[in-house]
Scaffold this active site. Structure first.
Site, PDB file in Angstrom:
ATOM      1  CG  HIS A 133      33.223  57.656 106.860  1.00  0.00           C
ATOM      2  ND1 HIS A 133      34.581  57.655 107.035  1.00  0.00           N
ATOM      3  CD2 HIS A 133      32.824  58.938 107.065  1.00  0.00           C
ATOM      4  CE1 HIS A 133      34.990  58.874 107.337  1.00  0.00           C
ATOM      5  NE2 HIS A 133      33.953  59.670 107.360  1.00  0.00           N
ATOM      6  CG  ASN A 229      24.652  69.435 103.092  1.00  0.00           C
ATOM      7  OD1 ASN A 229      24.759  69.904 101.961  1.00  0.00           O
ATOM      8  ND2 ASN A 229      24.201  70.139 104.117  1.00  0.00           N
ATOM      9  CG  HIS A 231      29.960  64.265 101.258  1.00  0.00           C
ATOM     10  ND1 HIS A 231      29.410  65.040 102.246  1.00  0.00           N
ATOM     11  CD2 HIS A 231      31.297  64.200 101.548  1.00  0.00           C
ATOM     12  CE1 HIS A 231      30.348  65.430 103.086  1.00  0.00           C
ATOM     13  NE2 HIS A 231      31.510  64.933 102.682  1.00  0.00           N
TER      14      HIS A 231
END
Length: 290
Positions: A133, A229, A231
Site C-alpha cells: 500500500h 514522502n 512511498h
C-alpha cells in the site's frame, strides 16, 4: 439330582463370598472418603507473612498509564492506495531487496553500513502473496465512532464531487529507507515518482483534508502524508540498532549515489489505482472511483 444339587450349593457359596467381598470393598471405600473429608475439614496453619512477601508479585499498574494502552479508547482509521503485485513484479521487488543486501549488509565488522536482515512485505512466511500500500495518511484516531463514520462518508462525497477516475501510479525502482513513527522500525521502500503523478495525486490531499476537518480533527494537516514522502514499503528490518536508526538518512544518501551510478534498476514500476481504502480498525472499506 445329586449332581444338580451339588452345582447349586457351589453356586450359593460363591455368591455368598462375592457379596461379602463387595461389602468389604464398600466399607473400605467409605472409610477412605471419611478420612479425606476429615482431612479437608482440618484447619491448616496460616502461611507466614515472610513467605507471602517473598513470593508475592504485585500487579503492574504502570502499563495502563502508558500512552499506547490509552489509545484503545479511540476509533482508528487509515487511508491508502492498495497494490497487489503480480508474480513477475514479485521477482523484481525481490531483486531490489537482494541488491540492497549485497551493497549495504556485508558482514565485515569494518562495514559502517551493516544492517540486520530485511523481510519482504509482499509475501507471508508461508509463501502467500500479500498486498502492498501507499499510505496517504498517518494513523487516524477518532474520539467517537460517529466521527470516523463522518470521515469515511465525506471521503466518498469528495471522490464523487471531484470526479476522480482510475489512473496509473508510477513507482521509482530505487529503494530508500523509511523510519516508522515510533522510531523503532526501518522499512525499505520505493518512492512514488513525484513529477509524473503530480496531477493525479494533488486532489487527494484536498479531499482528505476536508473529510478530516468535517469529522472534527483539529490537527488534520499533520496527518496527511506529503506528496514528497509517498512511498511503497516492500521490506521491513528486524530489530535495527539505535545507531542504524540514527544514520538512516546517511544510508539513503550513500545508497542513492551508488545505485544511480551502477544503474541497476532501469525498468519502471507502475500499477492501476481505481479505488481508495479506509480502514475501520481491522476492517478495510474500499471506495471505488467513478
Amino acid at each position: 439330582m445329586e449332581f444338580i444339587s451339588a452345582d447349586y450349593s457351589s453356586s450359593d457359596g460363591s455368591d455368598t463370598e462375592s457379596e461379602s467381598s463387595n461389602k468389604s470393598e464398600v466399607q473400605i471405600e467409605y472409610t477412605e472418603k471419611t478420612c479425606i473429608q476429615k482431612a479437608d475439614s482440618t484447619d491448616l496453619p496460616a502461611i507466614p507473612d515472610s513467605i507471602i512477601l517473598k513470593y508475592h508479585i504485585p500487579p503492574n499498574l504502570q502499563k495502563y498509564e502508558h500512552q499506547d494502552m490509552n489509545m484503545s479508547r479511540f476509533w482508528r482509521s487509515f487511508t491508502y492506495f492498495e497494490w497487489r503485485p503480480t508474480p513477475a513484479i514479485h521477482r523484481q521487488l525481490q531483486k531490489i531487496i537482494c541488491k540492497y543486501k549485497e551493497t549495504f549488509m556485508k558482514q565485515e565488522y569494518t562495514n559502517p553500513y551493516q544492517l540486520v536482515d530485511f523481510d519482504p512485505l509482499f509475501i507471508s512466511h508461508l509463501g502467500a502473496p500479500k498486498p502492498l500500500h501507499v499510505s496517504l495518511t498517518r494513523s487516524l484516531l477518532f474520539e467517537t465512532e460517529e466521527q470516523r463514520h463522518v470521515f469515511i462518508q465525506e471521503m466518498r462525497n469528495g471522490l464523487r464531487n471531484n470526479e476522480i477516475t482510475p489512473f496509473k501510479l508510477q513507482i521509482c525502482s530505487y529503494p530508500k529507507l523509511y523510519i516508522s513513527e515510533r522510531a523503532n522500525t526501518l522499512y525499505l521502500g520505493l518512492p512514488v515518482s513525484e513529477c509524473p503523478n503530480k496531477a493525479q495525486i494533488s486532489p487527494f490531499k484536498t479531499i482528505i483534508a476536508e473529510a478530516l476537518q468535517k469529522s472534527g480533527i483539529s490537527n488534520y494537516q499533520d496527518l496527511i502524508v506529503s506528496r514528497q514522502n509517498l512511498h511503497v514499503s516492500i521490506a521491513i528490518a528486524s530489530n535495527p540498532s539505535k545507531a542504524t536508526l540514527k544514520r538512516y538518512q546517511q544510508l539513503n544518501e550513500t545508497m542513492g549515489a551508488l545505485l544511480l551510478l551502477n544503474n541497476d534498476f532501469a525498468y519502471k514500476l507502475e500499477f492501476l489505482v481505481n479505488s481508495i481504502y479506509c480502514d475501520e480498525n481491522r476492517h478495510s472499506i474500499r471506495i471505488p472511483f467513478n
